[in-house]
Design a protein around this motif. Sequence first.
Motif, PDB file in Angstrom:
ATOM      1  N   UNK A 126       0.821  -1.223   0.000  1.00 43.49           N
ATOM      2  CA  UNK A 126       0.000   0.000   0.000  1.00 43.49           C
ATOM      3  C   UNK A 126       0.850   1.266   0.000  1.00 43.49           C
ATOM      4  N   UNK A 127       1.922   1.289   0.807  1.00 42.77           N
ATOM      5  CA  UNK A 127       2.754   2.502   0.838  1.00 42.77           C
ATOM      6  C   UNK A 127       3.544   2.650  -0.459  1.00 42.77           C
ATOM      7  N   UNK A 128       3.925   1.520  -1.061  1.00 41.40           N
ATOM      8  CA  UNK A 128       4.594   1.582  -2.370  1.00 41.40           C
ATOM      9  C   UNK A 128       3.629   2.161  -3.413  1.00 41.40           C
ATOM     10  N   UNK A 129       2.401   1.637  -3.428  1.00 37.57           N
ATOM     11  CA  UNK A 129       1.408   2.129  -4.385  1.00 37.57           C
ATOM     12  C   UNK A 129       1.150   3.615  -4.191  1.00 37.57           C
ATOM     13  N   UNK A 130       1.134   4.059  -2.937  1.00 37.85           N
ATOM     14  CA  UNK A 130       0.908   5.483  -2.655  1.00 37.85           C
ATOM     15  C   UNK A 130       2.011   6.338  -3.291  1.00 37.85           C
ATOM     16  N   UNK A 131       3.270   5.868  -3.207  1.00 35.53           N
ATOM     17  CA  UNK A 131       4.388   6.611  -3.798  1.00 35.53           C
ATOM     18  C   UNK A 131       4.252   6.647  -5.328  1.00 35.53           C
ATOM     19  N   UNK A 132       3.886   5.516  -5.924  1.00 33.09           N
ATOM     20  CA  UNK A 132       3.725   5.464  -7.378  1.00 33.09           C
ATOM     21  C   UNK A 132       2.556   6.334  -7.840  1.00 33.09           C
ATOM     22  N   UNK A 133       1.481   6.374  -7.035  1.00 31.06           N
ATOM     23  CA  UNK A 133       0.346   7.247  -7.381  1.00 31.06           C
ATOM     24  C   UNK A 133       0.772   8.712  -7.367  1.00 31.06           C
ATOM     25  N   UNK A 134       1.631   9.055  -6.405  1.00 28.25           N
ATOM     26  CA  UNK A 134       2.118  10.432  -6.318  1.00 28.25           C
ATOM     27  C   UNK A 134       2.897  10.784  -7.588  1.00 28.25           C
ATOM     28  N   UNK A 135       3.756   9.872  -8.034  1.00 29.75           N
ATOM     29  CA  UNK A 135       4.521  10.082  -9.268  1.00 29.75           C
ATOM     30  C   UNK A 135       3.580  10.199 -10.463  1.00 29.75           C
ATOM     31  N   UNK A 136       2.634   9.275 -10.564  1.00 30.52           N
ATOM     32  CA  UNK A 136       1.662   9.286 -11.663  1.00 30.52           C
ATOM     33  C   UNK A 136       0.917  10.621 -11.714  1.00 30.52           C
ATOM     34  N   UNK A 137       0.470  11.083 -10.559  1.00 29.27           N
ATOM     35  CA  UNK A 137      -0.312  12.327 -10.515  1.00 29.27           C
ATOM     36  C   UNK A 137       0.549  13.545 -10.848  1.00 29.27           C
ATOM     37  N   UNK A 138       1.821  13.526 -10.413  1.00 23.76           N
ATOM     38  CA  UNK A 138       2.735  14.616 -10.784  1.00 23.76           C
ATOM     39  C   UNK A 138       2.882  14.668 -12.302  1.00 23.76           C
ATOM     40  N   UNK A 139       3.070  13.498 -12.909  1.00 28.82           N
ATOM     41  CA  UNK A 139       3.242  13.436 -14.366  1.00 28.82           C
ATOM     42  C   UNK A 139       1.967  13.898 -15.068  1.00 28.82           C
ATOM     43  N   UNK A 140       0.818  13.376 -14.628  1.00 24.82           N
ATOM     44  CA  UNK A 140      -0.451  13.742 -15.263  1.00 24.82           C
ATOM     45  C   UNK A 140      -0.695  15.252 -15.175  1.00 24.82           C
ATOM     46  N   UNK A 141      -0.400  15.836 -14.020  1.00 23.27           N
ATOM     47  CA  UNK A 141      -0.599  17.281 -13.850  1.00 23.27           C
ATOM     48  C   UNK A 141       0.328  18.072 -14.773  1.00 23.27           C
ATOM     49  N   UNK A 142       1.585  17.623 -14.901  1.00 24.63           N
ATOM     50  CA  UNK A 142       2.530  18.314 -15.792  1.00 24.63           C
ATOM     51  C   UNK A 142       2.103  18.180 -17.255  1.00 24.63           C
ATOM     52  N   UNK A 143       1.654  16.996 -17.634  1.00 23.99           N
ATOM     53  CA  UNK A 143       1.201  16.777 -19.020  1.00 23.99           C
ATOM     54  C   UNK A 143       0.027  17.690 -19.330  1.00 23.99           C
ATOM     55  N   UNK A 144      -0.941  17.749 -18.416  1.00 25.73           N
ATOM     56  CA  UNK A 144      -2.101  18.620 -18.625  1.00 25.73           C
ATOM     57  C   UNK A 144      -1.691  20.079 -18.746  1.00 25.73           C
ATOM     58  N   UNK A 145      -0.764  20.496 -17.878  1.00 23.01           N
ATOM     59  CA  UNK A 145      -0.335  21.898 -17.884  1.00 23.01           C
ATOM     60  C   UNK A 145       0.456  22.224 -19.154  1.00 23.01           C
ATOM     61  N   UNK A 146       1.324  21.303 -19.578  1.00 23.81           N
ATOM     62  CA  UNK A 146       2.232  21.588 -20.694  1.00 23.81           C
ATOM     63  C   UNK A 146       1.577  21.413 -22.056  1.00 23.81           C
ATOM     64  N   UNK A 147       0.716  20.384 -22.177  1.00 21.82           N
ATOM     65  CA  UNK A 147       0.132  20.064 -23.488  1.00 21.82           C
ATOM     66  C   UNK A 147      -1.373  20.310 -23.517  1.00 21.82           C
ATOM     67  N   UNK A 148      -1.834  21.198 -22.642  1.00 18.32           N
ATOM     68  CA  UNK A 148      -3.261  21.460 -22.499  1.00 18.32           C
ATOM     69  C   UNK A 148      -3.988  21.676 -23.804  1.00 18.32           C
ATOM     70  N   UNK A 149      -3.332  22.364 -24.749  1.00 15.40           N
ATOM     71  CA  UNK A 149      -3.969  22.654 -26.026  1.00 15.40           C
ATOM     72  C   UNK A 149      -4.216  21.446 -26.891  1.00 15.40           C
ATOM     73  N   UNK A 150      -3.572  20.319 -26.548  1.00 19.67           N
ATOM     74  CA  UNK A 150      -3.713  19.122 -27.366  1.00 19.67           C
ATOM     75  C   UNK A 150      -4.560  18.045 -26.666  1.00 19.67           C
ATOM     76  N   UNK A 151      -5.112  18.381 -25.491  1.00 17.37           N
ATOM     77  CA  UNK A 151      -5.833  17.369 -24.718  1.00 17.37           C
ATOM     78  C   UNK A 151      -7.086  16.890 -25.423  1.00 17.37           C
ATOM     79  N   UNK A 152      -7.269  15.563 -25.393  1.00 16.63           N
ATOM     80  CA  UNK A 152      -8.461  14.939 -25.969  1.00 16.63           C
ATOM     81  C   UNK A 152      -9.143  14.078 -24.933  1.00 16.63           C
ATOM     82  N   UNK A 153      -8.401  13.066 -24.463  1.00 14.84           N
ATOM     83  CA  UNK A 153      -8.952  12.150 -23.477  1.00 14.84           C
ATOM     84  C   UNK A 153      -8.881  12.744 -22.092  1.00 14.84           C
ATOM     85  N   UNK A 154      -9.341  11.972 -21.103  1.00 13.34           N
ATOM     86  CA  UNK A 154      -9.262  12.499 -19.745  1.00 13.34           C
ATOM     87  C   UNK A 154      -9.096  11.371 -18.749  1.00 13.34           C
TER      88      UNK A 154
END
Length: 156
Positions: A126-154
Amino acid sequence: MGDVQIPTSVLFCCDHNAVRSPMAEGITKALCGQEIYVQSAGVRNDLEIDGFAISVCDEIGVEISRHRSRSFEEMLAWGDDLSGYDLIVALSPASQRMALELTRYAHLEVEYWPVLDPTGLGETRETKLAAYRQTRDQIRDRVRARFGGALQGSPA
């Protein structure tokens, strides 16, 4: 917010192409569809895709289990020239150094996104998954912020 250039092709890179860059590749493909050509690579490819990375991406509907790790060297050997990319996004200091070295003469844009390396964090599943979720969410937030104009899916 200014006029941020949306690249047509992006290469994500990290140390092993097993956790952060495959997550970034999968999330960007899911969010941007065909708008951006996306690939990923590592400084080395000594690890297979990480099971925790697969799990936390599955949670948001992003499939990365078929990802095959590859290194910069393999990319170049297969004829995938770095100068063909509009943008290289480095997710680790070592991959940033390698990307800058390899693009020294290509005048390519290299961005560094400091994203948590979740490997080795946490004692229990569970604590490992929590760390990976944090990484995933950091990446997703950066992708949304950087490539916002190209977003299609969600992804969730």
